[in-house]
Motif scaffolding. Structure first.
Motif, PDB file in Angstrom:
ATOM      1  N   LEU A   1     -26.213 -23.721 -69.799  1.00  0.00           N
ATOM      2  CA  LEU A   1     -27.214 -22.699 -69.459  1.00  0.00           C
ATOM      3  C   LEU A   1     -28.186 -23.216 -68.389  1.00  0.00           C
ATOM      4  O   LEU A   1     -28.558 -22.478 -67.462  1.00  0.00           O
ATOM      5  CB  LEU A   1     -28.004 -22.278 -70.703  1.00  0.00           C
ATOM      6  N   LYS A   2     -28.591 -24.457 -68.498  1.00  0.00           N
ATOM      7  CA  LYS A   2     -29.494 -25.037 -67.490  1.00  0.00           C
ATOM      8  C   LYS A   2     -28.817 -25.080 -66.133  1.00  0.00           C
ATOM      9  O   LYS A   2     -29.432 -24.788 -65.111  1.00  0.00           O
ATOM     10  CB  LYS A   2     -29.928 -26.442 -67.909  1.00  0.00           C
ATOM     11  N   LEU A   3     -27.543 -25.449 -66.129  1.00  0.00           N
ATOM     12  CA  LEU A   3     -26.795 -25.500 -64.873  1.00  0.00           C
ATOM     13  C   LEU A   3     -26.638 -24.107 -64.284  1.00  0.00           C
ATOM     14  O   LEU A   3     -26.720 -23.919 -63.056  1.00  0.00           O
ATOM     15  CB  LEU A   3     -25.437 -26.154 -65.049  1.00  0.00           C
ATOM     16  N   GLU A   4     -26.428 -23.144 -65.105  1.00  0.00           N
ATOM     17  CA  GLU A   4     -26.290 -21.751 -64.640  1.00  0.00           C
ATOM     18  C   GLU A   4     -27.623 -21.280 -64.045  1.00  0.00           C
ATOM     19  O   GLU A   4     -27.632 -20.563 -63.057  1.00  0.00           O
ATOM     20  CB  GLU A   4     -25.899 -20.832 -65.806  1.00  0.00           C
ATOM     21  N   ARG A   5     -28.695 -21.627 -64.597  1.00  0.00           N
ATOM     22  CA  ARG A   5     -30.011 -21.183 -64.097  1.00  0.00           C
ATOM     23  C   ARG A   5     -30.322 -21.832 -62.744  1.00  0.00           C
ATOM     24  O   ARG A   5     -30.997 -21.242 -61.912  1.00  0.00           O
ATOM     25  CB  ARG A   5     -31.100 -21.567 -65.091  1.00  0.00           C
ATOM     26  N   ARG A   6     -29.913 -23.024 -62.521  1.00  0.00           N
ATOM     27  CA  ARG A   6     -30.182 -23.730 -61.265  1.00  0.00           C
ATOM     28  C   ARG A   6     -29.399 -23.107 -60.129  1.00  0.00           C
ATOM     29  O   ARG A   6     -29.781 -23.195 -58.969  1.00  0.00           O
ATOM     30  CB  ARG A   6     -29.829 -25.198 -61.367  1.00  0.00           C
ATOM     31  N   LYS A   7     -28.327 -22.510 -60.395  1.00  0.00           N
ATOM     32  CA  LYS A   7     -27.491 -21.943 -59.333  1.00  0.00           C
ATOM     33  C   LYS A   7     -28.099 -20.721 -58.842  1.00  0.00           C
ATOM     34  O   LYS A   7     -28.702 -20.014 -58.476  1.00  0.00           O
ATOM     35  CB  LYS A   7     -26.104 -21.629 -59.836  1.00  0.00           C
TER      36      LYS A   7
ATOM     37  N   LEU B   1     -24.037 -28.967 -75.385  1.00  0.00           N
ATOM     38  CA  LEU B   1     -23.270 -28.629 -74.189  1.00  0.00           C
ATOM     39  C   LEU B   1     -23.588 -27.206 -73.705  1.00  0.00           C
ATOM     40  O   LEU B   1     -23.678 -26.945 -72.495  1.00  0.00           O
ATOM     41  CB  LEU B   1     -21.768 -28.773 -74.438  1.00  0.00           C
ATOM     42  N   LYS B   2     -23.777 -26.295 -74.632  1.00  0.00           N
ATOM     43  CA  LYS B   2     -24.156 -24.933 -74.254  1.00  0.00           C
ATOM     44  C   LYS B   2     -25.515 -24.932 -73.548  1.00  0.00           C
ATOM     45  O   LYS B   2     -25.712 -24.222 -72.552  1.00  0.00           O
ATOM     46  CB  LYS B   2     -24.225 -24.032 -75.492  1.00  0.00           C
ATOM     47  N   GLN B   3     -26.436 -25.709 -74.075  1.00  0.00           N
ATOM     48  CA  GLN B   3     -27.763 -25.792 -73.460  1.00  0.00           C
ATOM     49  C   GLN B   3     -27.672 -26.373 -72.041  1.00  0.00           C
ATOM     50  O   GLN B   3     -28.314 -25.876 -71.115  1.00  0.00           O
ATOM     51  CB  GLN B   3     -28.714 -26.641 -74.323  1.00  0.00           C
ATOM     52  N   ILE B   4     -26.857 -27.390 -71.899  1.00  0.00           N
ATOM     53  CA  ILE B   4     -26.669 -28.001 -70.574  1.00  0.00           C
ATOM     54  C   ILE B   4     -26.035 -26.977 -69.635  1.00  0.00           C
ATOM     55  O   ILE B   4     -26.441 -26.832 -68.476  1.00  0.00           O
ATOM     56  CB  ILE B   4     -25.807 -29.276 -70.670  1.00  0.00           C
TER      57      ILE B   4
ATOM     58  N   LYS C   1     -20.553 -29.558 -84.013  1.00  0.00           N
ATOM     59  CA  LYS C   1     -21.300 -28.321 -83.804  1.00  0.00           C
ATOM     60  C   LYS C   1     -22.588 -28.592 -83.019  1.00  0.00           C
ATOM     61  O   LYS C   1     -22.938 -27.844 -82.091  1.00  0.00           O
ATOM     62  CB  LYS C   1     -21.622 -27.705 -85.165  1.00  0.00           C
ATOM     63  N   ALA C   2     -23.268 -29.678 -83.373  1.00  0.00           N
ATOM     64  CA  ALA C   2     -24.491 -30.053 -82.651  1.00  0.00           C
ATOM     65  C   ALA C   2     -24.161 -30.428 -81.208  1.00  0.00           C
ATOM     66  O   ALA C   2     -24.889 -30.044 -80.267  1.00  0.00           O
ATOM     67  CB  ALA C   2     -25.187 -31.206 -83.365  1.00  0.00           C
TER      68      ALA C   2
END
Length: 133
Positions: free
Chosen positions: A127-133, A122-125, A116-117
Motif C-alpha cells: 500500500l505504501k508503494l502504491e501511494r508513492r506512485k 507485506l500488504k502495508q508495504i 498471517k502477520a
C-alpha cells in the motif's frame, strides 16, 4: 489292666473313625483342594494347570464338572487380563501420539499466525508503494 483295655478300645475306635473319615473323601480331593487353594491365592496359571492335572487323573469324578468350569473361568480371566494389559499399552501409545499431534497443531497454528502477520506487513508495504506512485 481294665484302664489299659479302655484306652486301647478308644484308640482303635478313634483310628477307625479317622480312617473312615479319610476314606470317605472323593478320589482326587486333595488335588482339587490344591487347585482351589492356588486359585484363591491368585496363582491363576498354576491353578489352571492343577485343574487340568486333576481332570486328567480323575475325568469321571463327581467334582469334574466344577473343576472344568473353574479351569475355563480362570482361562477366560487370564485371557482378559492379557487383553487388558495390551489395551493399556495401546492406550498409553495413543495418548503419546495425541500429545505429539497436539504439539504439532500448536506449532502449526503459531506458524500460521506468524505468516498471517508477515502477510499483513507485506500488504502495508504494498500500500505504501502504491501511494508513492
Amino acid at each position: 489292666m481294665r484302664r489299659l483295655r479302655r484306652v486301647l478300645v478308644a484308640s482303635l475306635l478313634a483310628a477307625a473313625a479317622g480312617g473312615c473319615a479319610l476314606g470317605s473323601q472323593p478320589r482326587g480331593a486333595t488335588a482339587l483342594d490344591r487347585a482351589d487353594r492356588l486359585a484363591r491365592e491368585g496363582a491363576l496359571e498354576d491353578a489352571v494347570t492343577a485343574y487340568g492335572e486333576y481332570l486328567t487323573q480323575h475325568p469321571e469324578a463327581a467334582a469334574a464338572p466344577r473343576a472344568t468350569a473353574s479351569r475355563e473361568t480362570l482361562r477366560a480371566l487370564l485371557i482378559t487380563r492379557s487383553q487388558l494389559a495390551r489395551l493399556r499399552d495401546e492406550l498409553g501409545r495413543l495418548r503419546e501420539d495425541l500429545a505429539r499431534r497436539d504439539s504439532d497443531f500448536v506449532r502449526v497454528r503459531q506458524e500460521a499466525e506468524r505468516l498471517k502477520a508477515d502477510l499483513e506487513r507485506l500488504k502495508q508495504i504494498d500500500l505504501k508503494l502504491e501511494r508513492r506512485k
